[in-house]
Design an enzyme around this catalytic site. Structure first.
Site, PDB file in Angstrom:
ATOM      1  N   GLU A 124      32.376-117.337  64.499  1.00 22.07           N
ATOM      2  CA  GLU A 124      32.744-115.922  64.815  1.00 22.07           C
ATOM      3  C   GLU A 124      32.986-115.276  63.470  1.00 22.07           C
ATOM      4  O   GLU A 124      33.993-115.258  62.956  1.00 22.07           O
ATOM      5  CB  GLU A 124      34.024-116.234  65.506  1.00 22.07           C
ATOM      6  N   ASP A 128      42.751-119.274  63.986  1.00 22.71           N
ATOM      7  CA  ASP A 128      42.770-120.847  64.010  1.00 22.71           C
ATOM      8  C   ASP A 128      42.062-121.404  62.836  1.00 22.71           C
ATOM      9  O   ASP A 128      42.394-122.743  62.805  1.00 22.71           O
ATOM     10  CB  ASP A 128      42.505-121.227  65.610  1.00 22.71           C
ATOM     11  N   LYS A 174      43.072-122.690  72.266  1.00 22.30           N
ATOM     12  CA  LYS A 174      43.551-121.228  72.218  1.00 22.30           C
ATOM     13  C   LYS A 174      44.965-120.967  73.040  1.00 22.30           C
ATOM     14  O   LYS A 174      45.575-120.040  72.552  1.00 22.30           O
ATOM     15  CB  LYS A 174      42.550-120.412  73.018  1.00 22.30           C
ATOM     16  N   ASP A 214      39.180-111.465  73.091  1.00 18.95           N
ATOM     17  CA  ASP A 214      38.805-112.314  72.214  1.00 18.95           C
ATOM     18  C   ASP A 214      38.142-111.640  71.094  1.00 18.95           C
ATOM     19  O   ASP A 214      37.759-110.457  71.079  1.00 18.95           O
ATOM     20  CB  ASP A 214      37.494-113.172  72.940  1.00 18.95           C
ATOM     21  N   ASP A 267      43.821-119.840  80.776  1.00 13.67           N
ATOM     22  CA  ASP A 267      43.990-118.495  81.328  1.00 13.67           C
ATOM     23  C   ASP A 267      44.275-118.703  82.951  1.00 13.67           C
ATOM     24  O   ASP A 267      45.141-117.942  83.308  1.00 13.67           O
ATOM     25  CB  ASP A 267      42.966-117.466  80.974  1.00 13.67           C
TER      26      ASP A 267
END
Length: 744
Positions: free
Chosen positions: A113, A142, A289, A313, A454
Site C-alpha cells: 500500500e 500498522d 485490522k 481503507d 467487521d
C-alpha cells in the site's frame, strides 16, 4: 416538519415472487427425481450410475437448493434510501450545530500500500464539504513506517493549497490523484473546473506532482533524509530499536485543527491530522485490522472524541464531498435517527475494466443484496465506507430513552499541551492496555478472532438493538482499487470466504447469536456469504463428476424425451436468466456477466475450497489465523494486460492455478472423449438423448474456460500459464480419465 430521509421499495416485486415460486417448485421436483430414483448397488450396471455417484448428485443439488433459498431472504423486500441534505443545513442553522466526525484510515504495509496511495485517500478525507474544525483524520500505520509518516507530513503541507482549491471550485473527486487523472483523460476545452483558470490548475497540479515525486524519491531511498527529519519532531520516534513488528506506540499530531494559528493558504481552519502506530511486541497478538481500529477508537477519544466515526481503507478515496452530510441525515432524522447505529455505503472500485475480467465489481451485492438486507433489518458492516456512532461501536445497547451527545468534540480546546496529549494517547495504544482491559475486542470495539471482524461487529451492534442503514447515492461515495491479477483476486476472496465461514461455525453464527434479536430474514442474509466456502465442495463435485460420467457412458440426468428433464432445464435456465438480469440491471455488461460466471467457478473450486480447508484446520487447532494483505500495486506488464482484459496467470505454480488448469482440461477431455466414443459407436442420436444435459454442462464448462486454454496453449506473453502448471494439470487429468473402470 419535513423529514431528512425517505425510503422507497423496488418495483415489480409481484413478478419476482412469481419467478421465485416457480423456481422453488422446480427445485423440489429435481430433488424428488433424485431421491425417488436412487440406484441399488455400488457399481454401474446397465448404463445406470452407481448409488454413491447418484447420492452425491442429490447432496450437491440439495445444497444448491438450500443456498438459493437463503439468497432469497435479501431479494424479497429490498429498499432504496434518499436524503435531503438541504433540509439538514436549514435545520442545523448552517454548520453551527453539525456533529464532529473522526475519520479513520488504516494502512499496514508501505510496499503493498504505497504511501502516495495513502496520501490521496487522506487528502480526500480532509477535503469534505464539512466544517474543517469538526473534522479529525487519523491514520493507523500498522507497518510503523517512517516513509508513511513522511508522506503524511508532506500531505499536511500540500493540504494548505489543496483544500481551498477544492472548496473554491467545488472539485469532485477530492483525491488529487483521481482528480488530475480524470482531468487528463476527459476531453474538455481547458483542464479543471470551468471556473478554474489554466494557470491555477497547472500550479496545483505541479505542486501535487512535486510532492509525489519527493515521496517516491524518499521511498526509493528507503529512509528519510536527516535534513527532513529535522523539520518535525515526529521523525525522531523512529530510533534504532523500531521495527515493524516490534516498536513502542507512536502518536503524532501533524495538524492541530483546533488551533486558530493553523490555517490554509486562504486563512481557513484545517482539519486535525493525526498519525498513529500502535505498539507491537512479539509476545502480544496484535489482532490485525481489528486491533488497529480499537487503538484508533481509544486514541481519538483522547484528542477529538467525536460522536461519529467514519472508517475507510487506505486505498478507498472519497468520491463525493457531501457524503458526511448525507450520512448525518440518517443520524439526525426525527423518526429513525435515534436508533441508527451505523450507516453503510457500498464498496465501489475505480479501476475496473469495461467487462470486469475478474468479476470484482460487487455490483449485484451493492445494488441488490445490501438493499435487501436494509429491507429486513439493516445491512452488514463491510469494513470500509461506514459511519458509526462512537458509543454503539464501543458496546452500548440501544434503549428508547437513549440521548446522543452531539456536542461531544465541538467544545474541544486547541491542543496547547501537545506533548502531554500525545503521551496520553500513546498510553491508550500500548499492548498492555488491552491486556489489562480484556473487554476490548469482545464487548467493546471491533471484534477479535475472525478475518472479517467487521461483519461480526456489525451483527453484534444490530443484536444490541441498533438499526443500520444502507445508502447508495447516484454519485458513488467511495472508490477503491480492485485486484488486477487472478492471484490477487483469489487471495482476497480466500480471506473473505474463510472469514465468513468462520462466523458460521462460531458462536457468532447468525442463527445462534442473532436468534430472538434480529429478524430471521436478516440472519439468512448474513449466511449467504458464510455459505461461500462450503459451496466449493458440491461445486467441485458438479464440475468433475458429470463430465467423467459422460466419458464413461453413465447418464446422471433425465433423457431429453423424458418429462423430468423440464424441471432441470427450467431451474437452470431461469436462475441463469435472472442472474443475467440482476447483473445487467446493476451495471454489468453482458460480457462482464459471462466473466463473472467464469470467476464464480474458479473461485469456488480454488480459493473457497482452500478457505474451507483452512477454516476447519484452524478450528481443529492444526493452524493459526493469518491476515494476508491484498497488494495494491502491479508491474507495468500486468497493468497493460489487465487493461487489455487478458487474464493474468503469471509464472507462479500455485495450487490454485493447478486446480484451475486441471478442471478446465478435464471438461475438455471428457467432452471430446465422450463425443468421440458416441461417434465411434455409431449411436450419436441415442447419445444425445441420454446425455443431453451432461453435454450441455461439459460444453458450458469448456466455453467458460476458453481463456484458460489460451493461457496454456496459445499465449506467449508473460501472463500465460506456466508450463509446469500445465504439466501438473495433465498429470492429474490423464489418470482420472484412464482409470475410470475402477472408479465407476
Amino acid at each position: 416538519m419535513e423529514r431528512l430521509v425517505s425510503t422507497g421499495r423496488f418495483g415489480a416485486r409481484a413478478v419476482y415472487k412469481l419467478y421465485a415460486a416457480t423456481v422453488a417448485a422446480g427445485i423440489c421436483l429435481v430433488l424428488y427425481y433424485r431421491a425417488a430414483r436412487v440406484p441399488t448397488g455400488d457399481k454401474a450396471s446397465g448404463g445406470r450410475a452407481p448409488a454413491w455417484l447418484w447420492l452425491g448428485m442429490l447432496a450437491a443439488e440439495l445444497w444448491f437448493g438450500l443456498c438459493w433459498v437463503v439468497a432469497q431472504s435479501v431479494r424479497w423486500r429490498p429498499v432504496r434510501r434518499r436524503v435531503f441534505s438541504d433540509r439538514l443545513a436549514a435545520r442545523q442553522h448552517g454548520n453551527n450545530n453539525l456533529p464532529c466526525v473522526d475519520i479513520f484510515v488504516c494502512t499496514a504495509d508501505p510496499r503493498s500500500e504505497p504511501p502516495s496511495l495513502v496520501v490521496s485517500t487522506v487528502l480526500s478525507a480532509m477535503a469534505y464539504n464539512y466544517p474543517a474544525d469538526k473534522l479529525s483524520v487519523y491514520v493507523s500505520d500498522d507497518g510503523c513506517s517512517a516513509l508513511t509518516f513522511y508522506a503524511l507530513w508532506e500531505a499536511s503541507r500540500f493540504a494548505k493549497l489543496w483544500l481551498p482549491f477544492c472548496r473554491r471550485h467545488g472539485i469532485e473527486p477530492r483525491s488529487p490523484a483521481a482528480y488530475f487523472l480524470e482531468s487528463e483523460t476527459t476531453e474538455v476545452d481547458q483542464p479543471g473546473d470551468v471556473h478554474c483558470s489554466v494557470q491555477e490548475w497547472s500550479l496545483v497540479k505541479e505542486s501535487y506532482r512535486e510532492m509525489t515525486q519527493r515521496i517516491a524519491s524518499v521511498a526509493l531511498q528507503g529512509t528519510v533524509p536527516e535534513e527532513i527529519r529535522a523539520m518535525h519532531k515526529g521523525f525522531y520516534e523512529w530510533g534504532s530499536g523500531v521495527a515493524s513488528q516490534n516498536h513502542p506506540p507512536i502518536v503524532q499530531v501533524l495538524i492541530d485543527g483546533k488551533s486558530p494559528n493553523v490555517v490554509d493558504n486562504e486563512g481557513s481552519l484545517l482539519p486535525t491530522l493525526v498519525y498513529m502506530a500502535r505498539e507491537k511486541r512479539p509476545q502480544y497478538h496484535h489482532n490485525f485490522k481489528a486491533g488497529a481500529m480499537n487503538a484508533l477508537i481509544r486514541v481519538s477519544s483522547a484528542i477529538s472524541n467525536s460522536p461519529i466515526i467514519l472508517n475507510v481503507d487506505c486505498d478507498v478515496y472519497s468520491n463525493n464531498s457531501n457524503s458526511i452530510r448525507d450520512a448525518m441525515c440518517f443520524f439526525l432524522d426525527e423518526e429513525m435517527g435515534h436508533k441508527v447505529g451505523f450507516v453503510q455505503y457500498p464498496q465501489n472500485y475505480t479501476n475496473l475494466t469495461k467487462n470486469d475480467i475478474y468479476g470484482n465489481s460487487l455490483n449485484v451485492i451493492n445494488e441488490v443484496e445490501l438493499c435487501g438486507m436494509d429491507g429486513v433489518g439493516g445491512p452488514a458492516y463491510i469494513g470500509t465506507g461506514c459511519f458509526h456512532r462512537r458509543e454503539t461501536i464501543c458496546g452500548i445497547s440501544f434503549t428508547e430513552n437513549y440521548k446522543e451527545d452531539w456536542e461531544r468534540g465541538i467544545t474541544a480546546k486547541p491542543l496547547e499541551r501537545m506533548d502531554e496529549i500525545e503521551e496520553q494517547a500513546k498510553s491508550l495504544a500500548t499492548c498492555a492496555y488491552e491486556h489489562n482491559n480484556t473487554e476490548w475486542g469482545r464487548e467493546a470495539g471491533v471484534k477479535y478472532g475472525c478475518p472479517v471482524e467487521d461483519v461480526i461487529t456489525g451483527l453484534a451492534i444490530q443484536c444490541r438493538g441498533w438499526a443500520s442503514v444502507y445508502y447508495n447515492p447516484s454519485r458513488k461515495a467511495f472508490l477503491g482499487l480492485a485486484p488486477t491479477t487472478l492471484a490477487q483476486t483469489l487471495l482476497q476472496h480466500r480471506r473473505f470466504a474463510e472469514g465468513n465461514f468462520s462466523i458460521l461455525l462460531s458462536r457468532y453464527c447468525p442463527f445462534l447469536f442473532g436468534h430472538g434479536k434480529v429478524r430471521l430474514c436478516l440472519q439468512m442474509g448474513y449466511c449467504i456469504y458464510g455459505l461461500w466456502a462450503p459451496s466449493s465442495i458440491p461445486t467441485l463435485y458438479y464440475v468433475v463428476v458429470p463430465p467423467l460420467a459422460f466419458l464413461n457412458g453413465i447418464p446422471l440426468f433425465p433423457e431429453i424425451t423424458s418429462p423430468w428433464i423440464i424441471p432441470f432445464m427450467y431451474v437452470s435456465a431461469a436462475t441463469y436468466a435472472y442472474s443475467l438480469y440482476e447483473a445487467v440491471s446493476s451495471g454489468d455488461t453482458l460480457r462482464g456477466w459471462w466473466n463473472g460466471q467464469r470467476m464464480w467457478i474458479i473461485k469456488r473450486t480454488t480459493s473457497y475450497l482452500l478457505a474451507t480447508i483452512d477454516t476447519i484446520s484452524r478450528m481443529l487447532g492444526l493452524s493459526t489465523m493469518a491476515f494476508a494483505i491484498t497488494p495494491k500495486v502491479s508491474d507495468e506488464g500486468q497493468s497493460r494486460r489487465y487493461e487489455q482484459e487478458l487474464m493474468e496467470f503469471g509464472p507462479s505454480a500455485s495450487l490454485e492455478l493447478v486446480i484451475v488448469a486441471a478442471t478446465a482440461l478435464l471438461s475438455l477431455a471428457c467432452l471430446a472423449g465422450g463425443m468421440g466414443r458416441a461417434v465411434a459407436s455409431g449411436c450419436g442420436v441415442s447419445c444425445l438423448n441420454k446425455f443431453f444435459l451432461q453435454i450441455v454442462l461439459c460444453g458450458a464448462l469448456v466455453a467458460t474456460n476458453v481463456p484458460v486454454y489460451e493461457a496454456m496453449f496459445v499465449r506467449k506473453d508473460r501472463g500465460r500459464m506456466a508450463l509446469r502448471v500445465t504439466v501438473a494439470a495433465i498429470g492429474l487429468v490423464l489418470p482420472a480419465c484412464l482409470i475410470r473402470a475402477n472408479i465407476f
